[in-house]
Design a protein around this motif. Structure first.
Motif, PDB file in Angstrom:
ATOM      1  N   ASN A 162       0.839  -1.208   0.000  1.00  0.00           N
ATOM      2  CA  ASN A 162       0.000   0.000   0.000  1.00  0.00           C
ATOM      3  C   ASN A 162       0.870   1.253   0.000  1.00  0.00           C
ATOM      4  O   ASN A 162       0.560   2.223  -0.692  1.00  0.00           O
ATOM      5  N   TYR A 166       0.110   3.780  -2.985  1.00  0.00           N
ATOM      6  CA  TYR A 166      -0.516   5.094  -2.756  1.00  0.00           C
ATOM      7  C   TYR A 166       0.545   6.162  -2.474  1.00  0.00           C
ATOM      8  O   TYR A 166       0.360   7.023  -1.634  1.00  0.00           O
ATOM      9  N   ASP A 191       4.865   6.093   4.916  1.00  0.00           N
ATOM     10  CA  ASP A 191       5.107   6.478   3.515  1.00  0.00           C
ATOM     11  C   ASP A 191       4.971   7.985   3.308  1.00  0.00           C
ATOM     12  O   ASP A 191       4.435   8.702   4.159  1.00  0.00           O
ATOM     13  N   SER A 216      -7.409   2.374  -6.800  1.00  0.00           N
ATOM     14  CA  SER A 216      -7.186   1.063  -6.206  1.00  0.00           C
ATOM     15  C   SER A 216      -7.227  -0.033  -7.277  1.00  0.00           C
ATOM     16  O   SER A 216      -6.369  -0.894  -7.357  1.00  0.00           O
ATOM     17  N   THR A 222      -7.877  -4.814  -4.092  1.00  0.00           N
ATOM     18  CA  THR A 222      -9.144  -5.522  -3.939  1.00  0.00           C
ATOM     19  C   THR A 222     -10.008  -4.873  -2.854  1.00  0.00           C
ATOM     20  O   THR A 222     -11.169  -5.234  -2.691  1.00  0.00           O
ATOM     21  N   GLY A 223      -9.408  -3.945  -2.087  1.00  0.00           N
ATOM     22  CA  GLY A 223     -10.162  -3.338  -0.985  1.00  0.00           C
ATOM     23  C   GLY A 223     -10.208  -4.237   0.244  1.00  0.00           C
ATOM     24  O   GLY A 223     -10.933  -3.975   1.189  1.00  0.00           O
ATOM     25  N   LEU A 226      -6.284  -4.121   3.934  1.00  0.00           N
ATOM     26  CA  LEU A 226      -6.197  -3.596   5.305  1.00  0.00           C
ATOM     27  C   LEU A 226      -7.140  -4.326   6.249  1.00  0.00           C
ATOM     28  O   LEU A 226      -6.863  -4.435   7.447  1.00  0.00           O
TER      29      LEU A 226
HETATM   30  P1  ADP Z   1      -6.753  -1.798  -1.719  1.00  0.00           P
HETATM   31  O1  ADP Z   1      -6.721  -3.169  -2.296  1.00  0.00           O
HETATM   32  O2  ADP Z   1      -7.770  -0.919  -2.365  1.00  0.00           O
HETATM   33  O3  ADP Z   1      -5.407  -1.179  -1.623  1.00  0.00           O
HETATM   34  P2  ADP Z   1      -6.767  -1.863   1.202  1.00  0.00           P
HETATM   35  O4  ADP Z   1      -7.745  -2.532   2.108  1.00  0.00           O
HETATM   36  O5  ADP Z   1      -5.359  -2.284   1.296  1.00  0.00           O
HETATM   37  O6  ADP Z   1      -7.356  -2.038  -0.240  1.00  0.00           O
HETATM   38  O7  ADP Z   1      -6.861  -0.297   1.470  1.00  0.00           O
HETATM   39  C1  ADP Z   1      -8.136   0.331   1.473  1.00  0.00           C
HETATM   40  C2  ADP Z   1      -8.020   1.759   0.979  1.00  0.00           C
HETATM   41  O8  ADP Z   1      -7.298   2.558   1.917  1.00  0.00           O
HETATM   42  C3  ADP Z   1      -7.261   1.918  -0.324  1.00  0.00           C
HETATM   43  O9  ADP Z   1      -8.106   1.709  -1.439  1.00  0.00           O
HETATM   44  C4  ADP Z   1      -6.766   3.356  -0.235  1.00  0.00           C
HETATM   45  O10 ADP Z   1      -7.790   4.240  -0.615  1.00  0.00           O
HETATM   46  C5  ADP Z   1      -6.506   3.533   1.250  1.00  0.00           C
HETATM   47  N1  ADP Z   1      -5.086   3.304   1.614  1.00  0.00           N
HETATM   48  C6  ADP Z   1      -4.532   2.171   2.079  1.00  0.00           C
HETATM   49  N2  ADP Z   1      -3.226   2.316   2.347  1.00  0.00           N
HETATM   50  C7  ADP Z   1      -2.931   3.610   2.046  1.00  0.00           C
HETATM   51  C8  ADP Z   1      -1.732   4.408   2.109  1.00  0.00           C
HETATM   52  N3  ADP Z   1      -0.561   3.895   2.534  1.00  0.00           N
HETATM   53  N4  ADP Z   1      -1.822   5.712   1.726  1.00  0.00           N
HETATM   54  C9  ADP Z   1      -3.004   6.233   1.288  1.00  0.00           C
HETATM   55  N5  ADP Z   1      -4.151   5.544   1.208  1.00  0.00           N
HETATM   56  C10 ADP Z   1      -4.118   4.249   1.581  1.00  0.00           C
END
Ligand code: ADP
Length: 264
Positions: A162, A166, A191, A216, A222-223, A226
């Motif tokens: 991530n 991002y 980051d 994403s 995939t959302g 996290l």
């Molecule tokens: P994805 O597969 O969309 O990356 P995650 O569950 O890993 O799904 O993250 C959910 C959302 O949180 C991401 O779509 C993004 O919008 C936000 N996000 C996650 N990590 C970061 C990051 N390091 N910096 C900015 N936004 C982030």
């Protein structure tokens, strides 16, 4: 009098039993609602790539396109969506196993530094490709933790990926360690990326929640990343926290417990 006492005891027992039944029903109801919601989410997520694949294949079958190059582009697009379905399925299986508590952690002792370096080494090519610098702080090589190795690796992979996804051009992702009180330590992945709006921070660990769906998707998200991270950390009895400033970057921290070997 004895009969009255017995009756009273019986009544109390019945009340206790009915309360237990009520609680159990409530629990089953919750699971049922969860399942319904989950199935709804899944079908929604699967629809997009499936419809896309259908569209590309239909166009090819109709023979509407007579240009080989265009045909190939269509095939590649279909393939990209097939790949998307593959990792979506993988993440879905992982999350459903975690959420139903089916996945038993395979706990073992390990050197934290080895796990971190192993993950970073495997992600280096991704970082290079996106022109992101991966910085690993000095880790005390003697620190040992008790955890499920694959799960802790998964947490690190998701957070670092991530941080790369991002980020901005020529950005950085730092991985480091802080000591907390007692036998607790804290790992962080920081980051210099796009950051997360304060209103979204609490929601990013919900399954399928994405701040920017198209970004994403484009990055292969995939959302679920996290939400998997949060489940794993909580299953270890630890905590995840997120700090972020839009346009400046984010820091994801999670606690771990050091294993201390008492020497006799
Ligand atoms: P994805 O597969 O969309 O990356 P995650 O569950 O890993 O799904 O993250 C959910 C959302 O949180 C991401 O779509 C993004 O919008 C936000 N996000 C996650 N990590 C970061 C990051 N390091 N910096 C900015 N936004 C982030």
């Amino acid at each position: 009098i004895q009969q009255e006492d017995e009756l009273d005891a019986l009544l109390k027992q019945t009340i206790r039993a009915s309360k237990m039944v009520e609680k159990e029903l409530e629990r089953l109801n919750k699971i049922e609602n969860y399942r319904k919601e989950f199935i709804g989410d899944i079908s929604h997520e699967l629809k997009t790539p499936i419809f896309a694949i259908q569209g590309f294949i239909e166009t090819l079958l109709n023979g509407a396109v007579h240009d080989d190059e265009v045909n190939e582009v269509f095939l590649h697009k279909a393939m990209k969506n097939v790949n998307r379905l593959t990792y979506l399925t993988k993440d879905l299986m992982e999350i459903s196993r975690l959420e139903t508590g089916e996945l038993k952690s395979n706990m073992q002792e390990m050197f934290l530094r080895d796990v971190v370096l192993d993950v970073v080494e495997n992600l280096q090519y991704k970082a290079d490709k996106e022109k992101i610098e991966l910085i690993v702080h000095d880790f005390d090589k003697n620190i040992q933790i008790r955890a499920d190795r694959n799960q802790i690796k998964q947490v690190l992979i998701n957070l670092i990926e991530n941080g790369i996804k991002y980020n901005k051009v020529n950005g950085r992702v730092e991985i480091g360690l802080n000591s907390l009180k007692g036998d607790k330590i804290e790992l962080f992945v920081k980051d210099t990326g796009i950051g997360i709006d304060p209103n979204d921070i609490a929601r990013v660990t919900e399954r399928f929640y994405r701040v920017d769906k198209s970004r994403s998707r484009e990055k292969g998200g995939t959302g679920l990343g996290l939400s998997i991270v949060k489940h794993i950390i909580e299953a270890h009895g630890e905590k995840l926290s997120i700090e972020s400033k839009p346009d400046e970057g984010s820091t994801f921290r999670f606690t771990l417990t050091k294993v201390s070997h008492v020497s006799v």
